[in-house]
Design a protein around this motif. Structure first.
Motif, mmCIF file in Angstrom:
data_model
loop_
_atom_site.group_PDB
_atom_site.id
_atom_site.type_symbol
_atom_site.label_atom_id
_atom_site.label_comp_id
_atom_site.label_asym_id
_atom_site.label_seq_id
_atom_site.Cartn_x
_atom_site.Cartn_y
_atom_site.Cartn_z
ATOM 1 N N HIS A 67 11.072 7.247 -0.290
ATOM 2 C CA HIS A 67 10.337 7.059 0.958
ATOM 3 C C HIS A 67 11.097 7.557 2.186
ATOM 4 O O HIS A 67 10.816 8.622 2.714
ATOM 5 C CB HIS A 67 9.984 5.565 1.136
ATOM 6 N N ARG A 108 3.499 5.501 -2.889
ATOM 7 C CA ARG A 108 3.475 6.810 -2.236
ATOM 8 C C ARG A 108 4.908 7.314 -1.999
ATOM 9 O O ARG A 108 5.877 6.624 -2.320
ATOM 10 C CB ARG A 108 2.718 6.720 -0.912
ATOM 11 N N THR A 109 5.023 8.508 -1.429
ATOM 12 C CA THR A 109 6.338 9.074 -1.117
ATOM 13 C C THR A 109 6.414 9.398 0.369
ATOM 14 O O THR A 109 5.403 9.328 1.091
ATOM 15 C CB THR A 109 6.601 10.370 -1.910
ATOM 16 N N ASP A 119 0.812 -1.215 0.000
ATOM 17 C CA ASP A 119 0.000 0.000 0.000
ATOM 18 C C ASP A 119 0.849 1.271 0.000
ATOM 19 O O ASP A 119 0.386 2.333 -0.439
ATOM 20 C CB ASP A 119 -0.935 0.014 1.218
ATOM 21 N N LEU A 120 2.087 1.169 0.521
ATOM 22 C CA LEU A 120 2.943 2.352 0.647
ATOM 23 C C LEU A 120 3.884 2.540 -0.536
ATOM 24 O O LEU A 120 4.395 3.651 -0.755
ATOM 25 C CB LEU A 120 3.763 2.259 1.933
ATOM 26 N N LEU A 174 6.457 12.104 1.703
ATOM 27 C CA LEU A 174 5.637 13.255 2.078
ATOM 28 C C LEU A 174 4.223 12.848 2.462
ATOM 29 O O LEU A 174 3.487 13.661 3.026
ATOM 30 C CB LEU A 174 5.594 14.278 0.932
ATOM 31 N N ASP A 175 3.850 11.622 2.128
ATOM 32 C CA ASP A 175 2.540 11.116 2.544
ATOM 33 C C ASP A 175 2.596 10.732 4.020
ATOM 34 O O ASP A 175 3.550 10.084 4.475
ATOM 35 C CB ASP A 175 2.157 9.898 1.710
ATOM 36 N N GLN A 176 1.565 11.114 4.751
ATOM 37 C CA GLN A 176 1.557 10.887 6.187
ATOM 38 C C GLN A 176 1.666 9.406 6.531
ATOM 39 O O GLN A 176 2.321 9.027 7.498
ATOM 40 C CB GLN A 176 0.277 11.473 6.812
ATOM 41 N N ALA A 177 1.038 8.547 5.726
ATOM 42 C CA ALA A 177 1.081 7.109 6.013
ATOM 43 C C ALA A 177 2.512 6.573 5.930
ATOM 44 O O ALA A 177 2.922 5.729 6.741
ATOM 45 C CB ALA A 177 0.176 6.361 5.035
ATOM 46 N N VAL A 178 3.273 7.054 4.957
ATOM 47 C CA VAL A 178 4.673 6.631 4.829
ATOM 48 C C VAL A 178 5.505 7.157 5.990
ATOM 49 O O VAL A 178 6.307 6.428 6.583
ATOM 50 C CB VAL A 178 5.259 7.105 3.482
#
Length: 287
Positions: free
Chosen positions: A256, A202-203, A198-199, A205-209
């Motif tokens: 990441h 993303r980068t 799922d991650l 800068l994404d809160q989940a990462v």
């Protein structure tokens, strides 16, 4: 309004000092006769804040009467202007060496038999100005960076942190080190969000990462030590006279971990009072 008179011996570094002060926000005027300083100050006072910090270079070439200069200084202070004078000097041996290296002509060379005589004549002529100065800097053994650092200490505005800009950039080691990096930190030891399906797209800068990267104790311990190191070293870089410092944070691909850490570091450094530029060199590159 702040008015700084820059004076001193030819070859002692007045031009360098003026350029550094210009970087610090001073409006610089070179070789202004004393008779014009008062009128110029009155003009600046009506400039709606545009000329709040002015530095005027005054040397032996424009000196007609030091009494006239001192009268102007007294009148400026009576105007409630923050008026101070900086005097730059160096030993005769150093000034002679600088003139020989640059092959420039000393302003008092005409009418003297040697460069050494011209230097000594100027030193004697400028002695009353040195006596009146608020600050005297001897540049005989002062590097360019040290001169800038001293000027920042004397005339830098509160909160400028020496005028140093900190560039914080993330990168991927697979694409090579940033060529302009002063400090490089490797965060490839941190757990990699790339392996979380799922991650992966993303980068940092994404809160989940970011939440994933910073949930591990080793990440928190590393950040604490890194912040302590920067809190200690950044003021020393600024004091040394560095105008720009580049901090590079790298992981494997630059998507990441390095991005998340760079973003957090930029916020920390900004909170310390420095000007910060945040960049992510490889964040948008394909695998």
């Amino acid at each position: 309004m702040e008015i700084l008179i820059i004076s001193g011996l030819s070859g002692a570094g007045k031009s360098k000092a003026a350029s550094f002060l210009e970087d610090m926000g001073f409006y610089i005027v070179d070789n202004m006769p004393a008779a014009m300083i008062l009128k110029f100050a009155e003009f600046c006072a009506g400039g709606n804040g545009r000329y709040d910090r002015v530095a005027l270079v005054y040397d032996v070439r424009t000196a007609s009467s030091f009494t006239e200069l001192f009268d102007v200084l007294d009148k400026l202070k009576a105007m409630e202007a923050d008026c101070r004078m900086l005097f730059l000097e160096a030993s005769p041996e150093v000034i002679i060496k600088r003139y020989k290296e640059t092959r420039r002509r000393h302003p008092l060379a005409r009418g003297t038999d040697s460069l050494g005589e011209a230097v000594e004549k100027e030193r004697a002529l400028m002695a009353p100005v040195k006596e009146r100065a608020d600050f005297v800097i001897d540049t005989s053994r002062t590097s360019t960076a040290q001169l800038r650092g001293e000027l920042l200490r004397l005339f830098g505005q509160e909160g400028e942190k020496g005028g140093m800009t900190v560039n914080v950039t993330s990168f991927g080691f697979k694409y090579g080190l940033p060529l302009d990096a002063d400090l490089v930190f490797d965060v490839r030891f941190m757990p990699n969000p790339f392996y979380i399906e799922d991650l992966r797209p993303r980068t940092g800068l994404d809160q989940a990462v970011a939440d994933y990267v910073f949930q591990f104790p080793q990440t928190g311990d590393y950040m604490k030590r890194l912040e302590e190191l920067l809190a200690f070293s950044l003021p020393l870089y600024a004091e040394e006279g560095k105008t720009s410092l580049t901090i590079a944070v790298g992981c494997t691909g630059g998507h990441h971990r390095s991005v998340a850490v760079t973003h957090a570091l930029a916020g920390f450094i900004r909170d310390q009072g420095y000007q910060v530029l945040e960049n992510h060199r490889d964040m948008t590159r394909g695998g």
